[in-house]
Design a protein around this motif. Structure first.
Motif: not given
Lengths: 219, 219
Positions: B89-104
């Motif tokens: 629930h805290e957020g599971s990604f790198y905030d400075d990367l885009t949606v595409r970059e996180n998924l790549v």
């Protein structure tokens, strides 16, 4: 391991490129610290002082500590840590990737600071260029050691203050060897004995990191 | 029908300790493939700890546990982690990367093809935000990105820690529909929530936790 290392290094460098923390905060801080060092020496003494290499590495230490904390902070959001953990990345590859990204950032910052040393501390340009290869290796060793110690202190409430206390004993031989090598380059002395110390330290920290980074991550 | 499916989670008197304090104090649980389970309870009841145990993110202190074919006592937690998907629930990604970059990054880490990313992003309704840095997404959009991350990974076991927090009715409806599809596709889903699921389309098993134990089990 190499594939993971390149993936992690690319991700860390992309984050740094996007956030511009290095460009707008860390590098200006380092340049200001060098400028203040030059002012403290005074215009009459700066060019003749033997303190240039030591001041250069002192500023490198300060910016390296900021960059190590930054390198670990991008991983430390609880949700990010958990979801990335479930990717099951090879910890040795993660260590090498983070160390490579940190080394790249330190090399770029080191170049700016070296120019700053020539400008503000009146360090001889030719000597600085001769010292450049040893600086590259010293910064790589600092990156490897810093990645290890960054992981050791990451996640704790006092990570930013604990890191310098724990890492300084490990950094000290690197900084001393780097400073001696830089001084030897400026004075036309022998460099190789300091190179050996830095190269052995780099190899040792890389080996320790490859073997132990997984344990540090789990703990 | 789900009970004829293979067991994905098998816990027997599972205890998890942190600094001597029991986070889970004897949980016995079986979950089958293609099942949806909601774990409810007050703050500190052990919901997140149970999910973290199932993800191999905390160590089993005593009892026995097999998750996705991995024995948590003797198996490799990294092997398990590659088989589960975590959405915090805290957020599971790198905030400075885009949606595409996180998924790549996630796809490459798991050696999955990156060609599916655009269709996954469209599926979770983020097609127009694919090149937006994650830190600029709303809470609901971040949750959708989390689902995209999991869809791309197609884990055997989905672990969703309070996924409904700060979602509007449309977001909840979207989430319910997607979870229904995932369960129908044979994946096992465990969701933690403060309250039982109020879904018109889903009929989950609901476990109620208190003091690190299961005190209620309703199908």
């Amino acid at each position: 391991m190499i594939r993971t290392a390149l993936l992690v290094a690319g991700k860390d460098l992309r984050i740094e490129l996007r956030s511009r923390v290095l460009l707008w905060q860390v590098v200006p801080f380092g340049v200001m610290a060098l400028l203040l060092s030059g002012l403290a020496l005074g215009p009459a003494n700066a060019g003749h002082s033997s303190a240039g290499p030591g001041l250069f590495y002192l500023v490198v230490l300060l910016v390296a500590l900021l960059m190590i904390n930054r390198s670990q902070a991008v991983e430390s959001t609880p949700g990010t840590r958990s979801s990335v953990a479930t990717l099951g990345l090879d910890p040795a590859g993660v260590f090498l990737g983070k160390a490579l990204a940190l080394a790249t950032e330190l090399w770029l910052t080191g170049l700016v600071l070296l120019a700053g040393a020539v400008l503000f501390l009146h360090t001889a340009l030719h000597g600085a260029l001769v010292a450049l290869p040893s600086i590259v290796v010293t910064l790589a060793a600092l990156a490897a050691a810093g990645t290890l110690y960054g992981a050791l202190t990451a996640g704790g409430g006092g990570a930013a203050t604990l890191l310098p206390v724990l890492a300084l004993p490990a950094f000290a031989p690197l900084l001393i060897a780097g400073e001696r090598s830089f001084s030897a380059a400026l004075g036309g002395g022998a460099l190789w004995e300091w190179w050996v110390i830095i190269a052995v330290a780099l190899a040792a920290y890389l080996a320790i990191g490859i073997l132990l980074y997984g344990v540090l991550e789990e703990s | 029908m789900a009970n004829d499916s293979p067991l994905v989670v098998q816990l027997r008197d599972a205890v998890v300790l942190a600094g001597g304090f029991p986070l889970l104090s004897g949980v016995t649980l079986e979950l089958h493939a293609g099942s949806l389970t909601v774990v409810t309870g007050a703050n500190g009841a052990g919901k997140t700890s149970l999910l973290r145990l199932l993800a191999g993110l905390v160590a089993l202190s005593s009892g026995s546990a097999t998750v996705a074919g991995v024995d948590l006592g003797t198996g490799d937690p990294r092997l398990l982690r590659r088989r589960v998907g975590w959405l915090g629930h805290e957020g599971s990604f790198y905030d400075d990367l885009t949606v595409r970059e996180n998924l790549v990054f996630a796809a490459r880490a798991l050696e999955r093809p990156t060609g599916e990313i655009e269709s996954v992003v469209a599926h979770v309704g983020l097609a127009g935000r694919i090149d937006t840095p994650t830190k600029q997404l709303s809470a609901g959009q971040r949750r959708r990105l989390g689902l995209g991350w999991l869809l791309l990974r197609r884990p055997q076991l989905w672990l969703l820690d309070e996924p409904y927090a700060s979602l509007d009715d449309e977001g909840r409806g979207f989430f319910d529909a997607l979870l229904g599809d995932v369960v129908a596709g044979g994946a096992t889903v465990v969701v933690s929530a403060h309250d039982p699921l109020r879904s018109a389309s889903l009929r989950p098993r609901t476990l109620h936790l208190a003091g690190g134990r299961i005190v209620g089990d309703a199908s």
